[in-house]
Design an enzyme around this catalytic site. Structure first.
Site, PDB file in Angstrom:
ATOM      1  N   ARG A 177     -13.245 -16.464   4.293  1.00  0.00           N
ATOM      2  CA  ARG A 177     -13.916 -15.370   5.260  1.00  0.00           C
ATOM      3  C   ARG A 177     -15.468 -15.757   5.414  1.00  0.00           C
ATOM      4  O   ARG A 177     -15.765 -15.869   6.190  1.00  0.00           O
ATOM      5  CB  ARG A 177     -13.849 -14.073   4.451  1.00  0.00           C
ATOM      6  CG  ARG A 177     -12.494 -13.459   4.446  1.00  0.00           C
ATOM      7  CD  ARG A 177     -12.349 -11.998   3.909  1.00  0.00           C
ATOM      8  NE  ARG A 177     -11.100 -11.334   4.031  1.00  0.00           N
ATOM      9  CZ  ARG A 177     -10.730 -10.605   3.298  1.00  0.00           C
ATOM     10  NH1 ARG A 177     -10.933 -10.313   2.219  1.00  0.00           N
ATOM     11  NH2 ARG A 177      -9.339 -10.015   3.642  1.00  0.00           N
ATOM     12  N   ASP A 198     -11.731 -15.267  -0.001  1.00  0.00           N
ATOM     13  CA  ASP A 198     -13.303 -14.619  -0.105  1.00  0.00           C
ATOM     14  C   ASP A 198     -14.059 -15.768   0.440  1.00  0.00           C
ATOM     15  O   ASP A 198     -14.955 -15.556   1.310  1.00  0.00           O
ATOM     16  CB  ASP A 198     -14.005 -14.168  -1.447  1.00  0.00           C
ATOM     17  CG  ASP A 198     -12.957 -12.723  -1.728  1.00  0.00           C
ATOM     18  OD1 ASP A 198     -12.495 -12.151  -1.014  1.00  0.00           O
ATOM     19  OD2 ASP A 198     -13.037 -12.683  -2.938  1.00  0.00           O
ATOM     20  N   HIS A 216     -12.954 -10.120  -7.609  1.00  0.00           N
ATOM     21  CA  HIS A 216     -12.436  -9.634  -6.200  1.00  0.00           C
ATOM     22  C   HIS A 216     -12.741  -8.017  -5.974  1.00  0.00           C
ATOM     23  O   HIS A 216     -12.032  -7.394  -6.035  1.00  0.00           O
ATOM     24  CB  HIS A 216     -11.108  -9.925  -6.194  1.00  0.00           C
ATOM     25  CG  HIS A 216     -10.602  -9.837  -4.493  1.00  0.00           C
ATOM     26  ND1 HIS A 216     -11.298 -10.520  -3.472  1.00  0.00           N
ATOM     27  CD2 HIS A 216      -9.792  -8.879  -4.154  1.00  0.00           C
ATOM     28  CE1 HIS A 216     -10.558 -10.467  -2.446  1.00  0.00           C
ATOM     29  NE2 HIS A 216      -9.722  -9.348  -2.819  1.00  0.00           N
ATOM     30  N   ARG A 234     -10.031  -0.941  -4.166  1.00  0.00           N
ATOM     31  CA  ARG A 234      -9.101  -1.642  -4.750  1.00  0.00           C
ATOM     32  C   ARG A 234      -8.628  -0.868  -5.984  1.00  0.00           C
ATOM     33  O   ARG A 234      -7.457  -1.177  -6.433  1.00  0.00           O
ATOM     34  CB  ARG A 234      -9.559  -3.237  -4.995  1.00  0.00           C
ATOM     35  CG  ARG A 234      -9.486  -4.074  -3.757  1.00  0.00           C
ATOM     36  CD  ARG A 234     -10.073  -5.358  -3.756  1.00  0.00           C
ATOM     37  NE  ARG A 234     -10.376  -6.193  -2.606  1.00  0.00           N
ATOM     38  CZ  ARG A 234     -11.455  -6.168  -2.033  1.00  0.00           C
ATOM     39  NH1 ARG A 234     -12.321  -5.718  -2.296  1.00  0.00           N
ATOM     40  NH2 ARG A 234     -11.355  -6.995  -0.875  1.00  0.00           N
TER      41      ARG A 234
HETATM   42  P1  A3D Z   1       2.993  -4.262   1.186  1.00  0.00           P
HETATM   43  O1  A3D Z   1       3.131  -4.613   2.525  1.00  0.00           O
HETATM   44  O2  A3D Z   1       3.207  -2.766   0.880  1.00  0.00           O
HETATM   45  O3  A3D Z   1       4.187  -5.218   0.150  1.00  0.00           O
HETATM   46  C1  A3D Z   1       4.205  -4.874  -1.129  1.00  0.00           C
HETATM   47  C2  A3D Z   1       5.794  -4.964  -1.504  1.00  0.00           C
HETATM   48  O4  A3D Z   1       5.852  -4.864  -2.861  1.00  0.00           O
HETATM   49  C3  A3D Z   1       6.863  -4.227  -0.877  1.00  0.00           C
HETATM   50  O5  A3D Z   1       7.588  -4.638  -0.117  1.00  0.00           O
HETATM   51  C4  A3D Z   1       7.322  -3.360  -1.922  1.00  0.00           C
HETATM   52  O6  A3D Z   1       8.711  -3.095  -1.886  1.00  0.00           O
HETATM   53  C5  A3D Z   1       6.989  -4.303  -2.761  1.00  0.00           C
HETATM   54  N1  A3D Z   1       7.344  -3.679  -4.352  1.00  0.00           N
HETATM   55  C6  A3D Z   1       6.835  -2.720  -4.974  1.00  0.00           C
HETATM   56  N2  A3D Z   1       7.405  -2.343  -6.188  1.00  0.00           N
HETATM   57  C7  A3D Z   1       8.108  -3.442  -6.362  1.00  0.00           C
HETATM   58  C8  A3D Z   1       8.749  -4.090  -7.614  1.00  0.00           C
HETATM   59  N3  A3D Z   1       8.667  -3.111  -8.753  1.00  0.00           N
HETATM   60  N4  A3D Z   1       9.593  -5.117  -7.686  1.00  0.00           N
HETATM   61  C9  A3D Z   1       9.407  -5.960  -6.421  1.00  0.00           C
HETATM   62  N5  A3D Z   1       8.646  -5.470  -5.214  1.00  0.00           N
HETATM   63  C10 A3D Z   1       7.964  -4.479  -5.446  1.00  0.00           C
HETATM   64  O7  A3D Z   1       1.353  -4.725   0.689  1.00  0.00           O
HETATM   65  P2  A3D Z   1       0.914  -5.985   0.925  1.00  0.00           P
HETATM   66  O8  A3D Z   1       1.848  -7.222   1.124  1.00  0.00           O
HETATM   67  O9  A3D Z   1       0.001  -6.123   2.188  1.00  0.00           O
HETATM   68  O10 A3D Z   1       0.131  -6.363  -0.166  1.00  0.00           O
HETATM   69  C11 A3D Z   1       0.606  -6.639  -1.556  1.00  0.00           C
HETATM   70  C12 A3D Z   1      -0.626  -6.607  -2.572  1.00  0.00           C
HETATM   71  O11 A3D Z   1      -1.490  -7.509  -2.491  1.00  0.00           O
HETATM   72  C13 A3D Z   1      -1.352  -5.298  -2.678  1.00  0.00           C
HETATM   73  O12 A3D Z   1      -1.523  -4.740  -4.103  1.00  0.00           O
HETATM   74  C14 A3D Z   1      -2.698  -5.690  -2.233  1.00  0.00           C
HETATM   75  O13 A3D Z   1      -3.781  -5.044  -2.419  1.00  0.00           O
HETATM   76  C15 A3D Z   1      -2.852  -7.050  -2.652  1.00  0.00           C
HETATM   77  N6  A3D Z   1      -3.724  -7.940  -1.744  1.00  0.00           N
HETATM   78  C16 A3D Z   1      -4.576  -8.488  -2.599  1.00  0.00           C
HETATM   79  C17 A3D Z   1      -5.444  -9.332  -1.921  1.00  0.00           C
HETATM   80  C18 A3D Z   1      -6.560 -10.359  -2.626  1.00  0.00           C
HETATM   81  O14 A3D Z   1      -7.227 -10.969  -1.991  1.00  0.00           O
HETATM   82  C19 A3D Z   1      -6.501 -10.382  -4.198  1.00  0.00           C
HETATM   83  C20 A3D Z   1      -5.302  -9.739  -0.364  1.00  0.00           C
HETATM   84  C21 A3D Z   1      -4.334  -8.865   0.253  1.00  0.00           C
HETATM   85  C22 A3D Z   1      -3.295  -7.889  -0.306  1.00  0.00           C
END
Ligand code: A3D
Length: 311
Positions: A151, A148, A175, A88
């Site tokens: 899970r 977490d 995390h 991460r």
């Molecule tokens: P993903 O499906 O790639 O979606 C991210 C979205 O963010 C995409 O649609 C991008 O276009 C958009 N984006 C990028 N830059 C910008 C911007 N400047 N303004 C607006 N939108 C933008 O990723 P995801 O949905 O799977 O994950 C998103 C984030 O959540 C990542 O950083 C993951 O690591 C995080 N995440 C955290 C957890 C926790 O438990 C904390 C769990 C799952 C994912």
């Protein structure tokens, strides 16, 4: 609907948050992304599911932050997700810039909103969001502990062949690999799992919980988990919108609690209208506190890296 949730980032986690929130009729939902057309398409698709799913929440997809004005909750999922082989923490440079930019645009339009950060590395991104928002710390929290703990609960239910509804669990700390599952406070129908499972089995469940995100990444290969993360973020949004005063493990900005200062870390929080109503302090054993110190140290290192990067 009464209430408005903005979800920034209409990717896997963001779109699933929008779906879950709408299907629970928690609020109207605005889905924002930097990609043109994509949030509009996903929101319209979700609207077209509404007659079948029987909900009247309105969903709007947009690239314009003006549409987010007056939100009660802002869920920040914008950023990149990790792929196999990445931690991460590898996401920090890219996501700090994205979280800062998006929060700076959204926060002034919704000064009363509670911001729930999801983008990784979670605890560090909470620091970025707090600074970018200019809001008081009680209005900026991070989603990690609910996921977490969910899970951990699932693994406990599976191990004991009982309903997930009978399970309760707490995972504290940052995390990351240093997160701290607390078996003493993890129960089945009120019975601590330390009375129900042998120590080696509990240790294995804790280990699987700490590696839970990586397990999904290695299976998906193209991204990270999103169904359970979205469920967790929406549970937090619901607690805030309904002022439930629900005790949930969240990344909260500590100012003396648990002995930490000016640091985001996962702790039990009373969540309701306006965000963090209270940080619940539980007495930890020496081993538990040492594990939490180790986790807090890992978060502190990322905060120092953020400072070096100019955040
Ligand atoms: P993903 O499906 O790639 O979606 C991210 C979205 O963010 C995409 O649609 C991008 O276009 C958009 N984006 C990028 N830059 C910008 C911007 N400047 N303004 C607006 N939108 C933008 O990723 P995801 O949905 O799977 O994950 C998103 C984030 O959540 C990542 O950083 C993951 O690591 C995080 N995440 C955290 C957890 C926790 O438990 C904390 C769990 C799952 C994912």
């Amino acid at each position: 609907m009464v209430g408005k949730i903005t979800v920034i980032g209409a990717g896997n986690v963001g779109a699933t948050c929008a779906q879950r929130a709408a299907e629970k009729e928690l609020a109207d939902v605005v889905l924002v992304d930097v990609v043109e057309g994509m949030p509009q398409g996903k929101a319209l698709d979700l609207c077209e599911a509404a007659p079948v799913e029987k909900h009247d929440a309105r969903l709007l997809g947009t690239n314009d932050y003006a549409d987010t004005a007056g939100s009660d909750v802002i869920i920040v999922t914008a950023g990149i997700a990790r792929k196999p082989g990445m931690s991460r923490d590898d996401l920090i440079k890219t996501n700090a810039g994205i979280v800062k930019a998006t929060v700076e645009r959204a926060a002034p339009l919704s000064p009363e909103a509670v911001i729930i950060v999801v983008s990784n590395p979670l605890d560090a991104m909470c620091h970025v969001a707090l600074k970018a928002s200019g809001m008081p710390p009680r209005q900026v929290i991070g989603m990690a502990g609910v996921l977490d703990s969910a899970r951990f609960r699932y693994f406990i239910a599976e191990a004991l062949d009982v309903s997930v509804e009978n399970t309760h669990a707490f995972v504290l700390g940052g995390h990351g690999d240093t997160m701290v599952p607390l078996p003493r406070f993890s129960t089945v129908a009120g019975i601590p799992i330390t009375e129900l499972l042998p120590a080696d089995k509990i240790a294995a469940l804790c280990q699987r919980t700490a590696q839970g995100g990586a397990e999904i990444v290695s299976l998906l290969k193209t991204g990270s988990a999103y169904y359970a993360p979205a469920s967790a973020a929406v549970e937090m949004a619901e607690a805030i919108l309904k002022d439930k005063k629900k005790i949930l493990p969240c990344a909260a900005y500590l100012q003396g609690q648990y002995g930490y200062n000016d640091l985001y870390i996962g702790v039990p929080v009373k969540l309701g209208k306006g965000g963090v109503l209270d940080v619940v302090e539980i007495k930890l054993t020496a081993d538990e506190k040492a594990a939490l110190d180790n986790s807090a140290g890992a978060v502190q290192k990322l905060v120092e890296l953020l400072a070096e990067l100019g955040y």
